[in-house]
Scaffold this active site. Structure first.
Site, mmCIF file in Angstrom:
data_model
loop_
_atom_site.group_PDB
_atom_site.id
_atom_site.type_symbol
_atom_site.label_atom_id
_atom_site.label_comp_id
_atom_site.label_asym_id
_atom_site.label_seq_id
_atom_site.Cartn_x
_atom_site.Cartn_y
_atom_site.Cartn_z
ATOM 1 N N ASP A 170 6.886 -7.597 -2.467
ATOM 2 C CA ASP A 170 7.158 -6.279 -1.886
ATOM 3 C C ASP A 170 6.470 -6.115 -0.537
ATOM 4 O OD1 ASP A 170 7.523 -6.296 -4.746
ATOM 5 O OD2 ASP A 170 7.663 -4.124 -4.696
ATOM 6 N N CYS A 184 3.097 -11.834 -10.602
ATOM 7 C CA CYS A 184 3.343 -10.592 -9.858
ATOM 8 C C CYS A 184 4.489 -9.739 -10.373
ATOM 9 C CB CYS A 184 3.509 -10.941 -8.384
ATOM 10 S SG CYS A 184 1.937 -11.492 -7.645
ATOM 11 N N ASP A 185 4.821 -8.743 -9.565
ATOM 12 C CA ASP A 185 5.626 -7.591 -9.958
ATOM 13 C C ASP A 185 6.940 -7.919 -10.669
ATOM 14 O OD1 ASP A 185 3.750 -6.942 -7.957
ATOM 15 O OD2 ASP A 185 4.847 -5.151 -7.387
ATOM 16 N N LYS A 186 7.787 -8.708 -10.035
ATOM 17 C CA LYS A 186 9.120 -8.956 -10.584
ATOM 18 C C LYS A 186 9.214 -10.230 -11.414
ATOM 19 C CE LYS A 186 9.945 -5.244 -8.517
ATOM 20 N NZ LYS A 186 8.607 -5.161 -7.934
ATOM 21 N N CYS A 211 -2.550 -8.811 -6.366
ATOM 22 C CA CYS A 211 -3.329 -7.806 -5.637
ATOM 23 C C CYS A 211 -4.368 -7.147 -6.541
ATOM 24 C CB CYS A 211 -2.407 -6.758 -5.038
ATOM 25 S SG CYS A 211 -1.427 -7.373 -3.661
ATOM 26 N N GLU A 252 10.838 0.468 -3.393
ATOM 27 C CA GLU A 252 9.647 1.298 -3.560
ATOM 28 C C GLU A 252 9.388 2.093 -2.286
ATOM 29 O OE1 GLU A 252 6.488 -1.514 -4.398
ATOM 30 O OE2 GLU A 252 5.811 -1.435 -2.322
ATOM 31 N N SER A 268 5.288 1.916 -5.568
ATOM 32 C CA SER A 268 4.334 0.833 -5.772
ATOM 33 C C SER A 268 3.333 1.247 -6.834
ATOM 34 C CB SER A 268 3.606 0.532 -4.460
ATOM 35 O OG SER A 268 2.439 -0.225 -4.691
#
Length: 577
Positions: free
Chosen positions: A83, A124-126, A193, A456, A483
């Site tokens: 992102d 991570c996110d996805k 992160c 986002e 986010s």
């Protein structure tokens, strides 16, 4: 009785076509490898971001563990994206769609070439939800290996400072030297992160679901522990295969409820409210987002981790990680659920307590001059409950979500005039150019799954939070998402979304908007700044709908076109039908 390994079709397909073995031998296997259990090892290694750059090292350790136990690893890679690279331009529209692409590719790898087991490695996110979706589809014996946490920046800062820095650049308040100082320190190591954003949240969800080994979520990415547990996962997958324990044996409704309880306690990202329902859908049942709301009303919010709290994510691991959180939550959790250890959650908590894990980690926490209680509040001393809520009303009949643990007490209830924007870029420009008044309720619409792929709104939320006159008075409402680093009264996932004719499409400037988090309400309560009765507001909305013109997005191509034409509601998981 035949073992899972003996029954697996990986053995059978070899006899159909001799070339399948020749192809394996062509990549370096020998005839002895051909008779071993085949383990698919999927990672998202690549130069896409710090969360993926180190995953090849974890894969190497996983492979060693598999080989130690007599298996043959088979490495495949589908690199993810970040992102952070997509902020401020159309790249953000592809981020959520990438979840579907990664899941499809892992599913493809696992079906074209049958395997006896699978290990999934991402940070991570996805990619984490994508890997869990693929695990549900394939139903192999499966272990997920989290890629761990990035080390903190100077003075316990996180990479999330990018919003503040970027805004100051636009306002001319910071010089190139100061910007470079951030660039050199914002991401000081590999790993996810350093705040409880979506990446860290989904690592925790994988462990809370029972699909990752105990104590592996948020492990510091540069410490030796993450290599040891990766090798352990390689050894453990052979045991799971021999016992015939598959992903669906672990990913039960009871496991999801446990995960939602943990989510409430850690102050997890609202994006889990998209991802967990999407994973459940692949298991053949629907996870209602209202279950998050129900659970968050009585589960204590225990963890003092940014953005809802003070400290970076590695401190939560030093304080005992997800097992320590689960210890505090024992009275709420189903301790009989099966996990990838082959044991129950209750047995895992007993084992990890006896392993010395907590004592070792608290020693690292001492290096920061911190105590466990500063990171994980003891449950009998906790005064806050939950972290997310589902709001409903005439703007969001199907629902909307908010992370109220990151909202100040004086903004839990707010009434203000609407300012409506049809893209994040327009709203962000108005905020940066100081064309937004304190107390306004900002709307960003046509950013839902069918609108713009559900990007986002981090760039705009950061602009608001770094404006002293707006941060404590302004609400942002969108059919897009946020986010996990977002702070403040930000309402997302408004459903039905604007693109399918949801009421958010008919909100106009100066409509009077009521946000009531405690009572879970989100409504238009007036027109042109004057309060009106609900029946009259409904008549006005119906009239506005008659004149509504749906945006023309016929020029889209490729995966973006496919995703925005087929995505379900955010409240269902925003998966592709």
């Amino acid at each position: 009785m035949a073992t899972y390994y003996e029954k697996q079709k990986a053995r059978k397909v070899r006899k159909i076509w001799a070339q399948s073995d020749a192809l394996r031998m062509g990549i370096g296997w020998d005839e002895y490898d051909l008779e071993k259990p085949y383990i698919l090892v999927e990672d998202t290694f690549g130069e896409s971001h710090p969360g993926s750059i180190h995953l090849n090292k974890l894969t190497d350790q996983v492979n060693q563990g598999i080989i130690e136990k007599g298996g043959r690893p088979h490495d495949f890679h589908v690199t993810d994206i970040c992102d952070g690279w997509a902020q401020g331009h159309n790249g953000m529209n592809y981020i959520l769609a990438s979840r579907e692409v990664i899941a499809d590719m892992v599913e493809t790898h696992g079906n074209v070439n049958p395997f006896d087991g699978m290990i999934l490695i991402s940070s991570c996110d996805k990619p984490i939800p994508a890997h869990l979706i693929a695990a549900a589809r394939l139903d192999y014996p499966t272990i997920f290996v989290p890629g761990g946490s990035m080390r903190p920046g100077p003075y316990m800062t996180t990479s999330g400072r990018a919003g503040e820095i970027s805004l100051k650049v636009k306002q001319g308040l910071i010089d190139d030297f100061e910007v470079m100082q951030y660039k050199k320190t914002g991401c000081p190591s590999c790993g996810a992160c350093q705040f409880m954003g979506t990446a860290s949240t989904m690592q925790c969800m994988a462990e809370a679901l029972g699909l990752a080994l105990p104590g592996t979520a948020l492990s510091p990415s540069t410490m030796i522990d993450i290599l040891h547990t990766s090798r352990q996962a390689g050894r453990k997958i052979i045991e799971l295969m021999e016992k015939g324990i598959t992903a669906r044996d672990i990913l039960t409704p009871e496991a999801f409820r446990n995960a939602i309880i943990v989510h409430a306690a850690i102050g997890g990202s609202t994006n889990a409210m998209i991802h967990l329902p999407a994973i459940a859908h692949e298991l053949g049942w629907e996870l209602e987002v209202e279950e998050f709301d129900e659970i968050n009303k009585f589960i204590p919010h225990l963890c003092n981790i940014a953005p809802s709290g003070k400290y970076p994510t590695e401190t939560l691991w030093f304080a005992g990680g997800i097992p320590a959180v689960e210890e505090e939550l024992k009275e709420y959790l189903n301790l009989d659920v099966l996990t990838v250890t082959g044991k129950t959650l209750g047995e895992n908590l007993k084992d990890i307590k006896e392993s010395g894990f907590y004592e070792r980690n608290l020693g690292y926490l001492f290096n920061y001059n911190l105590k466990k209680e500063e990171i994980i509040t003891p449950i009998n001393k906790c005064e806050e409950y939950g972290s997310v809520a589902v709001l409903k009303g005439n703007i969001a009949p199907e629902g909307a979500v908010i992370k109220y643990s990151a909202v100040s007490e004086d903004m839990m209830y707010h009434v203000g005039k609407a300012r409506v924007f049809n893209s994040e870029e327009d709203c962000n420009k108005a905020v940066v150019e100081e064309k937004v008044d304190a107390g306004d309720v900002l709307f960003i619409r046509y950013e839902g799954p069918r609108g713009s792929g559900m990007p986002e709104m981090f760039m705009t939320t950061e602009a608001i939070m770094n404006d002293p006159k707006l941060r404590s008075s302004t609400v942002l409402i969108t059919d897009g998402r946020f986010s996990g680093a977002t702070k403040g009264p930000c309402v997302g996932h408004v459903s039905p979304e604007a693109m399918v004719g949801g009421p958010i499409a008919f909100v106009e400037d100066n409509d009077l908007i009521e946000l009531d988090i405690n009572n879970r309400k989100l409504n238009i309560i007036g027109i042109d700044g004057q309060e009106m009765e609900e029946k009259d507001i409904q008549k006005i909305l119906a009239k506005r709908k008659e004149y509504w013109v749906k945006p023309d997005y016929s020029g889209r191509r490729g995966i973006f076109k496919k995703y925005t034409e087929r995505a379900t509601s955010a409240m269902k998981g925003a998966y592709m039908e």
